[in-house]
Design a protein around this motif. Structure first.
Motif, PDB file in Angstrom:
ATOM      1  N   PHE A  72       0.832  -1.199   0.000  1.00  0.00           N
ATOM      2  CA  PHE A  72       0.000   0.000   0.000  1.00  0.00           C
ATOM      3  C   PHE A  72       0.874   1.260   0.000  1.00  0.00           C
ATOM      4  O   PHE A  72       1.846   1.337   0.766  1.00  0.00           O
ATOM      5  CB  PHE A  72      -0.909   0.045   1.236  1.00  0.00           C
ATOM      6  CG  PHE A  72      -1.979  -1.002   1.260  1.00  0.00           C
ATOM      7  CD1 PHE A  72      -2.880  -1.116   0.216  1.00  0.00           C
ATOM      8  CD2 PHE A  72      -2.110  -1.867   2.333  1.00  0.00           C
ATOM      9  CE1 PHE A  72      -3.880  -2.056   0.231  1.00  0.00           C
ATOM     10  CE2 PHE A  72      -3.101  -2.821   2.365  1.00  0.00           C
ATOM     11  CZ  PHE A  72      -3.991  -2.922   1.305  1.00  0.00           C
ATOM     12  N   THR A  73       0.510   2.214  -0.821  1.00  0.00           N
ATOM     13  CA  THR A  73       1.143   3.531  -0.721  1.00  0.00           C
ATOM     14  C   THR A  73       0.556   4.255   0.482  1.00  0.00           C
ATOM     15  O   THR A  73      -0.470   3.844   1.036  1.00  0.00           O
ATOM     16  CB  THR A  73       0.898   4.359  -1.990  1.00  0.00           C
ATOM     17  OG1 THR A  73      -0.501   4.657  -2.065  1.00  0.00           O
ATOM     18  CG2 THR A  73       1.349   3.612  -3.235  1.00  0.00           C
ATOM     19  N   ALA A  74       1.197   5.353   0.898  1.00  0.00           N
ATOM     20  CA  ALA A  74       0.690   6.115   2.037  1.00  0.00           C
ATOM     21  C   ALA A  74      -0.723   6.614   1.775  1.00  0.00           C
ATOM     22  O   ALA A  74      -1.584   6.617   2.676  1.00  0.00           O
ATOM     23  CB  ALA A  74       1.630   7.286   2.329  1.00  0.00           C
ATOM     24  N   GLU A  75      -1.003   7.025   0.531  1.00  0.00           N
ATOM     25  CA  GLU A  75      -2.336   7.524   0.193  1.00  0.00           C
ATOM     26  C   GLU A  75      -3.373   6.408   0.228  1.00  0.00           C
ATOM     27  O   GLU A  75      -4.483   6.581   0.740  1.00  0.00           O
ATOM     28  CB  GLU A  75      -2.298   8.171  -1.197  1.00  0.00           C
ATOM     29  CG  GLU A  75      -3.648   8.673  -1.701  1.00  0.00           C
ATOM     30  CD  GLU A  75      -4.220   9.785  -0.826  1.00  0.00           C
ATOM     31  OE1 GLU A  75      -5.433  10.041  -0.916  1.00  0.00           O
ATOM     32  OE2 GLU A  75      -3.457  10.385  -0.038  1.00  0.00           O
ATOM     33  N   GLU A  76      -3.012   5.250  -0.313  1.00  0.00           N
ATOM     34  CA  GLU A  76      -3.942   4.122  -0.311  1.00  0.00           C
ATOM     35  C   GLU A  76      -4.274   3.709   1.123  1.00  0.00           C
ATOM     36  O   GLU A  76      -5.431   3.431   1.452  1.00  0.00           O
ATOM     37  CB  GLU A  76      -3.349   2.951  -1.089  1.00  0.00           C
ATOM     38  CG  GLU A  76      -3.272   3.214  -2.585  1.00  0.00           C
ATOM     39  CD  GLU A  76      -2.340   2.253  -3.288  1.00  0.00           C
ATOM     40  OE1 GLU A  76      -2.251   2.344  -4.520  1.00  0.00           O
ATOM     41  OE2 GLU A  76      -1.700   1.413  -2.608  1.00  0.00           O
ATOM     42  N   TYR A  77      -3.255   3.654   1.975  1.00  0.00           N
ATOM     43  CA  TYR A  77      -3.487   3.265   3.362  1.00  0.00           C
ATOM     44  C   TYR A  77      -4.381   4.285   4.060  1.00  0.00           C
ATOM     45  O   TYR A  77      -5.308   3.917   4.784  1.00  0.00           O
ATOM     46  CB  TYR A  77      -2.156   3.134   4.106  1.00  0.00           C
ATOM     47  CG  TYR A  77      -2.329   2.713   5.552  1.00  0.00           C
ATOM     48  CD1 TYR A  77      -2.378   1.376   5.903  1.00  0.00           C
ATOM     49  CD2 TYR A  77      -2.463   3.668   6.562  1.00  0.00           C
ATOM     50  CE1 TYR A  77      -2.554   0.984   7.220  1.00  0.00           C
ATOM     51  CE2 TYR A  77      -2.643   3.293   7.886  1.00  0.00           C
ATOM     52  CZ  TYR A  77      -2.685   1.951   8.209  1.00  0.00           C
ATOM     53  OH  TYR A  77      -2.873   1.568   9.513  1.00  0.00           O
TER      54      TYR A  77
END
Length: 402
Positions: A72-77
């Motif tokens: 997961f990217t920071a944005e997705e998380y």
């Protein structure tokens, strides 16, 4: 390798507004499948939890591995879990660490959050796979009034947790079908052999008696008498956390326990037990089971020694009374038959004393090689004792007719 589709982010932003605070059960639609997020406290409460299905393949891949740029990217998380430091991955044992960007276990979080009852876990989000629609929450019912029928499709109960160990039970059938099953499966999933050895050394029968059975009875109050045909068995299976056994039906590392009328557990000396001895290479675990068997043997041998003494005394007294009756009233056919029965009973009971004495001696230095020997001696003892008891009953039935 896998790329997060732009439409996924759009769907996430549209569907997860407010999730960081409320974790609503709204369906999050992605091109890879549907998911939803709920607070951990709600996940633990069967009254409030919808069915938590398997995560879609790509999302599961991102969650359970830790290669850079493939998780997961920071944005997705953030879109899924908000500011929460951890996100549960469809359960209680696997968690995604926001800062480390990788999956961690319950043991990693225990030093920070403590036991589930601490309240510190309550607001952590849990990511679940979703079907077309989430299941409606069942009506509020007090736990005291709930029955097993109120747990449809709940396939896995966590019965106990400790560092390095989680003990649970699979519910492959919902409702009464599970509660009435002849074999109740309890799986002790351990982190390493030291944890497994500790459980065995502490006596698994006592562990089941004191910790696991009370939890099972919360779900199935009639256990172990819910099966209409026989008393239910507890099947304790040992399974490593890593490299799990794909098909639990062929798990050789298991022990069967039966529950007597007083509610006490006893290790069953059956095929599962012998397979366990054959396939288990852990010497500490073998020694622990040897100690359990030796203790159970001592209890059985002491009890049977007392019973046998009483039976031999009763047969001897009955025989002397029959002789006296013959001397007083004559040598009738019924008296001759009674004497024959008592003589045969005494002979069989005295014969039974020999394998019993040998079993006591063998059990004093019990080892894996003497398990079969003691079992064979006990089998011979019970066979002779049974014939002696049967002959005594026939003799006693003749005395009532005189």
């Amino acid at each position: 390798m896998f790329r997060w589709h732009r439409q996924l982010l759009l769907n996430l932003m549209a569907a997860v507004v407010g999730i960081s605070s409320a974790h609503a059960q709204d369906i999050i639609t992605t091109e890879y499948g549907n998911v939803f997020v709920i607070p951990f406290k709600q996940y633990l409460d069967p009254d409030k939890r919808p069915s938590c299905s398997t995560l879609p393949g790509v999302i599961s891949y991102k969650a359970f591995q830790s290669q850079d740029n493939h998780n997961f990217t920071a944005e997705e998380y953030r879109q899924l879990a908000g500011d929460a430091p951890y996100m549960g991955l469809r359960g209680h044992n696997s968690w995604y660490d926001r800062d480390q960007r990788k999956m961690v276990s319950w043991d990693d979080l225990f030093p920070v959050y403590g036991d589930f009852s601490s309240g510190k876990w309550d607001d952590l989000p849990v990511l679940c796979g979703a079907r077309d629609q989430p299941k409606p929450n069942p009506a509020a019912v007090s736990r005291a009034k709930k029955s097993v029928d109120d747990y449809p499709e709940f396939t896995d109960y966590v019965l106990h947790r400790a560092p390095g160990l989680v003990t649970h039970s699979h519910f492959y059938s919902a409702g009464k079908a599970w509660c009435q099953h002849a074999y109740v499966s309890v799986i002790a999933e351990y982190e390493n052999d030291q944890v497994k050895s500790s459980l065995l050394a502490a006596n698994p029968a006592a562990y089941l008696q004191n910790t696991i059975i009370p939890k099972i009875k919360q779900i199935c109050p009639d256990f172990p008498n819910a099966n209409p045909h026989s008393k239910q068995l507890l099947v304790l299976k040992f399974r490593p956390e890593e490299g799990r056994i794909a098909d639990e039906r062929i798990n050789p590392d298991k022990l069967n326990f039966k529950i007597d009328d007083a509610g006490h557990l006893k290790l069953v000396r059956d095929t599962a037990y012998r397979n366990w001895l054959t396939y288990n290479d852990n010497p500490d675990a073998r020694e622990a089971i040897s100690n359990i068997v030796e203790a159970e043997n001592k209890r059985v041998l002491a009890r049977e020694s007392d019973w046998l003494e009483l039976y031999i005394t009763a047969a001897d007294i009955g025989l002397n009374l029959a002789y006296s009756h013959r001397d007083i009233h004559g040598d009738g056919k019924r008296v001759r038959r009674q004497i024959d029965y008592y003589e045969y009973a005494l002979e069989q009971l005295q014969k039974a004393s020999k394998p019993l004495e040998q079993a006591v001696t063998a059990n004093q230095a019990l080892s894996l090689t003497t398990f079969d020997e003691v079992d064979a001696l006990l089998k011979a003892y019970f066979s002779d004792k049974s014939r002696g008891q049967s002959a005594m009953k026939r003799a006693e039935s003749l005395s009532t007719k005189q």
